[in-house]
Design an enzyme around this catalytic site. Sequence first.
Site, PDB file in Angstrom:
ATOM      1  N   ASN A 257       0.786  -1.232   0.000  1.00  0.00           N
ATOM      2  CA  ASN A 257       0.000   0.000   0.000  1.00  0.00           C
ATOM      3  C   ASN A 257       0.825   1.293   0.000  1.00  0.00           C
ATOM      4  OD1 ASN A 257      -2.451  -1.411  -0.118  1.00  0.00           O
ATOM      5  ND2 ASN A 257      -2.443  -1.701   2.101  1.00  0.00           N
ATOM      6  N   ASN A 279      -4.140  -0.358  -2.370  1.00  0.00           N
ATOM      7  CA  ASN A 279      -5.546  -0.559  -2.041  1.00  0.00           C
ATOM      8  C   ASN A 279      -6.366   0.536  -2.726  1.00  0.00           C
ATOM      9  OD1 ASN A 279      -8.111  -0.699  -0.731  1.00  0.00           O
ATOM     10  ND2 ASN A 279      -7.133  -1.772   0.966  1.00  0.00           N
ATOM     11  N   SER A 281      -8.920   1.954  -1.920  1.00  0.00           N
ATOM     12  CA  SER A 281      -9.389   2.962  -0.968  1.00  0.00           C
ATOM     13  C   SER A 281      -8.392   4.106  -0.849  1.00  0.00           C
ATOM     14  CB  SER A 281      -9.632   2.331   0.410  1.00  0.00           C
ATOM     15  OG  SER A 281      -8.425   1.837   0.970  1.00  0.00           O
ATOM     16  N   SER A 365      -5.087  -9.656   5.139  1.00  0.00           N
ATOM     17  CA  SER A 365      -4.420  -8.382   4.883  1.00  0.00           C
ATOM     18  C   SER A 365      -3.596  -8.440   3.594  1.00  0.00           C
ATOM     19  CB  SER A 365      -3.508  -8.021   6.052  1.00  0.00           C
ATOM     20  OG  SER A 365      -2.395  -8.899   6.088  1.00  0.00           O
ATOM     21  N   GLY A 367      -0.568  -7.661   3.423  1.00  0.00           N
ATOM     22  CA  GLY A 367       0.702  -8.267   3.794  1.00  0.00           C
ATOM     23  C   GLY A 367       0.666  -9.775   3.708  1.00  0.00           C
ATOM     24  N   HIS A 413      -9.697  -7.229   9.429  1.00  0.00           N
ATOM     25  CA  HIS A 413      -8.603  -8.200   9.345  1.00  0.00           C
ATOM     26  C   HIS A 413      -8.454  -8.931  10.682  1.00  0.00           C
ATOM     27  CE1 HIS A 413      -7.541  -6.524   5.524  1.00  0.00           C
ATOM     28  NE2 HIS A 413      -7.112  -5.380   6.014  1.00  0.00           N
TER      29      HIS A 413
END
Length: 439
Positions: A257, A279, A281, A365, A367, A413
């Site tokens: 991100n 992301n 968003s 997530s 990650g 998450h």
Amino acid sequence: MLRRRMGYADPSSGKDILGNRSLCFIFICAFGLVTLLQQILYGKNYIKSAQQFSRLKGDETGNWTGPVNFSDDGSLKPARNGRKRYLENYDGSYEYNSTACRELRQEIMDVKVLTIDISRKIHGHGYPSSFHKSLCLSARVKTSELFERWRNLQVCRWEQNKEETSNFKMSLSRCCNAPSFLFTTKRNTPAGTKLRYEVDTSGILPITTEVFKMFPDDMPYSKSQYKKCAVIGNGGIIKNTKCGKEIDSADFVFRCNIPPINEKYSADVGTKTDLVTINPSIITERFQKLEKWRRPFYEVLQNYENSSVVLPAFYNTRNTDVSFRVKYMLDDFDSQRGVFFFHPQYLLNVQRFWAVQGVRAKRVSSGLMLVTAALEMCEEVHLYGFWAFPMNPSGIFITHHYYDNVKPRPGFHAMPHEIFNFIHMHTRGIINVHTGQCT
């Protein structure tokens, strides 16, 4: 009368019948007998303990300067009730297969269920109750004890367990197959077909000629293509670690991100980036969906040189247009940067895979997505900046991100469970999780 008193003599004087001297003599004899019996009965264990302690001090494991606890059979046992065996300052690392390290790894593996210790002390530091509710799952081991076990393990040199790693990679290959399905490609998603969204399962995207042209011909990465990979999380645990050079030395670096990697942070997080997630968003909130000025976003990406970007365009229908605009914008700027879209079926399979491992959340997530892909793409995977607790393993409170303290949306998450799995995988020699300073 006076003479009679002076001439009187006690017939027992000088004999000390059960007096102080006799009692002292009896005590000395009893103590000597008990000591002799101990040497006879337990001498073997004393010798074994001394030998183990000698090994801890000697060539096998480096210099150990703190207290060590032994059980009756001479084996190492965790130092509990404040008798910490882990030391902040130690010289050298313990060998992976030493007796001490095998037992320290077993301590981690003995923790089967994640438990978060919701104590008054933690609540007193202002963390919201929703944070704690999302972590309190079942009572097995307190967080503080898990942290202690993890701290103890840090004195052991990490080595990859080839068998464990191979078995884990095979499981991922069967369920997910990143070398074929990590990204949406012309090969796995032909023109004219219909693509089902990851979450909006009722939504279907027709793969028109225009959409098809945005896909790469095939996956740009193959199985075990890279020797050593680093996946960089954005957790505050990476602050002040000086891991930048170590991260930049990896063959392939993943980031999540578009985090800041400028001079202010580079000493800790490095600058090398081969693949970074975005992301949608972020595009919506920070860059107004790219409906107005696009250059600010383009300039942010310039910090990542020629790294590729990947977006979850097909997570839901709202993500699609915003993700496509990133591709259009980079084409307008004649950028050679690769723009990829996660394949929705791959992400769905990853979600299912980790649910079996105990990571049950609305969504894994970014990650964890990258770590999962890296395990198939790379021979050896190292993690930096991954942590999910408001304090570091030493109990010192840290910011949520290394660049700010903005908390995630609660309940979306299951970060503590992700980290719990990473800790177990580190212990099994599958990945190397770095939570301390780099040398």
